[in-house]
Write an enzyme that holds these catalytic residues in place. Structure first.
Site, PDB file in Angstrom:
ATOM      1  N   ASN A   1       5.927  23.369  19.416  1.00  0.00           N
ATOM      2  CA  ASN A   1       6.998  23.081  20.366  1.00  0.00           C
ATOM      3  C   ASN A   1       7.032  21.567  20.610  1.00  0.00           C
ATOM      4  O   ASN A   1       6.103  21.015  21.195  1.00  0.00           O
ATOM      5  CB  ASN A   1       6.698  23.856  21.661  1.00  0.00           C
TER       6      ASN A   1
ATOM      7  N   CYS B   1      12.773  20.421  27.782  1.00  0.00           N
ATOM      8  CA  CYS B   1      13.147  20.982  26.475  1.00  0.00           C
ATOM      9  C   CYS B   1      14.653  21.172  26.331  1.00  0.00           C
ATOM     10  O   CYS B   1      15.128  21.508  25.243  1.00  0.00           O
ATOM     11  CB  CYS B   1      12.409  22.293  26.241  1.00  0.00           C
TER      12      CYS B   1
ATOM     13  N   HIS C   1      15.978  25.793  20.793  1.00  0.00           N
ATOM     14  CA  HIS C   1      14.725  25.079  21.063  1.00  0.00           C
ATOM     15  C   HIS C   1      13.572  25.903  20.487  1.00  0.00           C
ATOM     16  O   HIS C   1      13.488  27.116  20.683  1.00  0.00           O
ATOM     17  CB  HIS C   1      14.565  24.902  22.575  1.00  0.00           C
TER      18      HIS C   1
HETATM   19  O1  UT7 Z   1       9.423  24.783  26.019  1.00  0.00           O
HETATM   20  C1  UT7 Z   1       9.083  25.764  26.959  1.00  0.00           C
HETATM   21  C2  UT7 Z   1       7.592  25.680  27.092  1.00  0.00           C
HETATM   22  N1  UT7 Z   1       6.877  26.880  27.275  1.00  0.00           N
HETATM   23  C3  UT7 Z   1       6.976  28.004  26.541  1.00  0.00           C
HETATM   24  O2  UT7 Z   1       7.803  28.187  25.703  1.00  0.00           O
HETATM   25  C4  UT7 Z   1       5.976  29.085  26.805  1.00  0.00           C
HETATM   26  C5  UT7 Z   1       6.542  30.468  26.752  1.00  0.00           C
HETATM   27  N2  UT7 Z   1       5.449  31.433  26.784  1.00  0.00           N
HETATM   28  C6  UT7 Z   1       4.750  31.756  25.713  1.00  0.00           C
HETATM   29  O3  UT7 Z   1       5.015  31.280  24.617  1.00  0.00           O
HETATM   30  C7  UT7 Z   1       3.630  32.756  25.856  1.00  0.00           C
HETATM   31  O4  UT7 Z   1       3.605  33.241  27.182  1.00  0.00           O
HETATM   32  C8  UT7 Z   1       2.226  32.175  25.502  1.00  0.00           C
HETATM   33  C9  UT7 Z   1       2.149  31.976  23.984  1.00  0.00           C
HETATM   34  C10 UT7 Z   1       1.981  30.853  26.204  1.00  0.00           C
HETATM   35  C11 UT7 Z   1       1.130  33.159  25.889  1.00  0.00           C
HETATM   36  O5  UT7 Z   1       1.355  34.403  25.257  1.00  0.00           O
HETATM   37  P1  UT7 Z   1       1.252  35.761  26.097  1.00  0.00           P
HETATM   38  O6  UT7 Z   1       1.473  36.856  25.146  1.00  0.00           O
HETATM   39  O7  UT7 Z   1       2.198  35.618  27.267  1.00  0.00           O
HETATM   40  O8  UT7 Z   1      -0.256  35.743  26.551  1.00  0.00           O
HETATM   41  P2  UT7 Z   1      -0.873  35.748  28.027  1.00  0.00           P
HETATM   42  O9  UT7 Z   1      -0.724  34.415  28.674  1.00  0.00           O
HETATM   43  O10 UT7 Z   1      -0.374  36.941  28.759  1.00  0.00           O
HETATM   44  O11 UT7 Z   1      -2.403  35.972  27.713  1.00  0.00           O
HETATM   45  C12 UT7 Z   1      -2.875  37.167  27.067  1.00  0.00           C
HETATM   46  C13 UT7 Z   1      -4.362  37.020  26.819  1.00  0.00           C
HETATM   47  C14 UT7 Z   1      -5.144  36.552  28.069  1.00  0.00           C
HETATM   48  O12 UT7 Z   1      -6.403  37.198  28.015  1.00  0.00           O
HETATM   49  P3  UT7 Z   1      -6.692  38.502  28.936  1.00  0.00           P
HETATM   50  O13 UT7 Z   1      -6.440  38.036  30.338  1.00  0.00           O
HETATM   51  O14 UT7 Z   1      -5.693  39.517  28.463  1.00  0.00           O
HETATM   52  O15 UT7 Z   1      -8.097  38.807  28.615  1.00  0.00           O
HETATM   53  C15 UT7 Z   1      -5.332  35.069  27.827  1.00  0.00           C
HETATM   54  O16 UT7 Z   1      -6.492  34.572  28.468  1.00  0.00           O
HETATM   55  O17 UT7 Z   1      -4.590  36.003  25.820  1.00  0.00           O
HETATM   56  C16 UT7 Z   1      -5.507  35.019  26.329  1.00  0.00           C
HETATM   57  N3  UT7 Z   1      -5.160  33.746  25.750  1.00  0.00           N
HETATM   58  C17 UT7 Z   1      -5.620  33.326  24.556  1.00  0.00           C
HETATM   59  N4  UT7 Z   1      -6.457  33.884  23.660  1.00  0.00           N
HETATM   60  C18 UT7 Z   1      -6.711  33.202  22.535  1.00  0.00           C
HETATM   61  C19 UT7 Z   1      -4.317  32.795  26.271  1.00  0.00           C
HETATM   62  N5  UT7 Z   1      -4.226  31.760  25.411  1.00  0.00           N
HETATM   63  C20 UT7 Z   1      -5.030  32.062  24.357  1.00  0.00           C
HETATM   64  C21 UT7 Z   1      -5.339  31.399  23.153  1.00  0.00           C
HETATM   65  N6  UT7 Z   1      -6.182  32.003  22.272  1.00  0.00           N
HETATM   66  N7  UT7 Z   1      -4.830  30.186  22.839  1.00  0.00           N
END
Ligand code: UT7
Length: 329
Positions: free
Chosen positions: A282, A111, A252
């Site tokens: 993204n 990225c 980005h």
């Molecule tokens: O170009 C660089 C590439 N990468 C990035 O930019 C990623 C940067 N990170 C992020 O954007 C965020 O970390 C994410 C959007 C990927 C995830 O958001 P988060 O607030 O960090 O969520 P999390 O991974 O901590 O997950 C929270 C909860 C989990 O459930 P439990 O364990 O709390 O029950 C996940 O299983 O949300 C759940 N979850 C979802 N629920 C519904 C994870 N993905 C999803 C989903 N829909 N798509």
């Protein structure tokens, strides 16, 4: 500054995949995706390929810059998700657009790719090795996304953005000669495991190579929110400018919450941080040039404005460029 952007272009695939459609593929919903990322939809390639999107974006950038393809002597494509390894995507784009005099090659800095390409071009131009460069960020991330992994597939989209860059007409460096290579780049391979994708064409006897994006989202989030403000300050220090002197921060487009966090840490209003990730998700190395092109085409950039571009992602890699907008708005 020594290098100026003379024209921009972009190309997005026709198919739009919104959050409702994606919730039919994996266990997710529009509310979760929008509140955690800001993303409403993304464009997904069907007929399009990395080469076809890159070539279209390139032709549009050349037209905008009023530069003939034959005038380009350096063609850099940044991509992690092209369908082809050989020939490199840049050589196929060269063929498509008739940039017969260009040296063409691909780079992979995830990225941060467009930020790196800009620095490479600035360096070549400064060294007198190039006069006009065409930079393209293109991604077909739908090729390498695991459509069963809700943690990643909701985030990414496909598309291409391009820019023509050349030396300032009078060969001046910022009118004051105070900045030569307007770019800061960093890499930290020791933290590479937080965002990976094995080569899908790679072979291992145990079948352990899987060509899907795998990511520790939280770690990437923390890394971006912490490092992007630091690298922005670094480039400003190098350029002898203050945060307040910057007209727009073109970051980005990974997650609206990351952009918000960067704005807060820099104590700058969010209105200076344009976003289009709502519509495109993204698009990795394509996100900065796609956004630049939209700002340019919508008349939101004025000649003389100072822009900071910043990228971050797999590697880990991160960096920032500073430039003065040269196209009449
Ligand atoms: O170009 C660089 C590439 N990468 C990035 O930019 C990623 C940067 N990170 C992020 O954007 C965020 O970390 C994410 C959007 C990927 C995830 O958001 P988060 O607030 O960090 O969520 P999390 O991974 O901590 O997950 C929270 C909860 C989990 O459930 P439990 O364990 O709390 O029950 C996940 O299983 O949300 C759940 N979850 C979802 N629920 C519904 C994870 N993905 C999803 C989903 N829909 N798509």
């Amino acid at each position: 500054m020594f290098v100026k952007i003379k024209g921009t272009g972009s190309c997005l695939p026709e198919k739009v995949l919104d959050n409702f459609e994606i919730s039919q593929l994996v266990d997710t919903n529009d509310e979760w995706i929008q509140s955690r990322t800001g993303i409403k939809s993304r464009h997904i390639a069907r007929e399009e390929t990395a080469v076809s999107m890159a070539a279209k974006a390139a032709k549009r950038a050349l037209e905008d810059a009023q530069v003939a393809a034959e005038e380009i002597d350096l063609l850099i494509v940044s991509s992690v998700s092209s369908e082809q390894l050989l020939p490199c995507t840049a050589c196929s784009v060269q063929k498509e657009i008739g940039a017969v005099n260009a040296a063409a090659f691909d780079l992979n800095a995830a990225c941060s790719g467009f930020i790196v390409a800009y620095q490479m071009a600035a360096g070549q131009i400064k060294a007198g090795l190039s006069k006009k460069a065409l930079l393209i960020g293109v991604e077909c991330l739908s090729n390498i996304v695991n459509w069963e992994d809700r943690g990643t597939c909701i985030l990414f989209g496909d598309g291409a953005g391009a820019a023509v860059v050349s030396a300032d007409e009078d060969g001046n460096i910022d009118g004051r000669g105070n900045i030569e290579i307007p770019s800061v780049l960093h890499s930290d391979g020791s933290r590479g495991e937080v965002l990976t994708c094995q080569n899908p064409t790679g072979k291992r006897a145990d079948g352990s190579l899987k060509g899907y994006v795998a990511m520790d989202g939280r770690e990437i989030y923390k890394f971006a929110a912490r490092q992007v403000p630091v690298v922005v300050k670094e480039i400003l220090e190098k350029a002898g400018k203050s945060v307040e002197e910057v007209d727009l921060f073109v970051l980005h487009q990974a997650n609206a919450r990351i952009v918000d966090a960067v704005a807060r840490r820099l104590h700058i209003g969010i209105e200076k941080f344009p976003m289009n990730l709502q519509e495109y998700g993204n698009t990795s190395s394509a996100s900065v040039p796609i956004l630049l092109n939209e700002l340019n085409r919508n008349g939101l950039l004025k000649k003389g404005q100072k822009l900071v571009l910043a990228g971050f992602g797999a590697g880990l890699s991160w960096g920032a460029d500073i430039l003065e907008w040269d196209i009449k708005g």
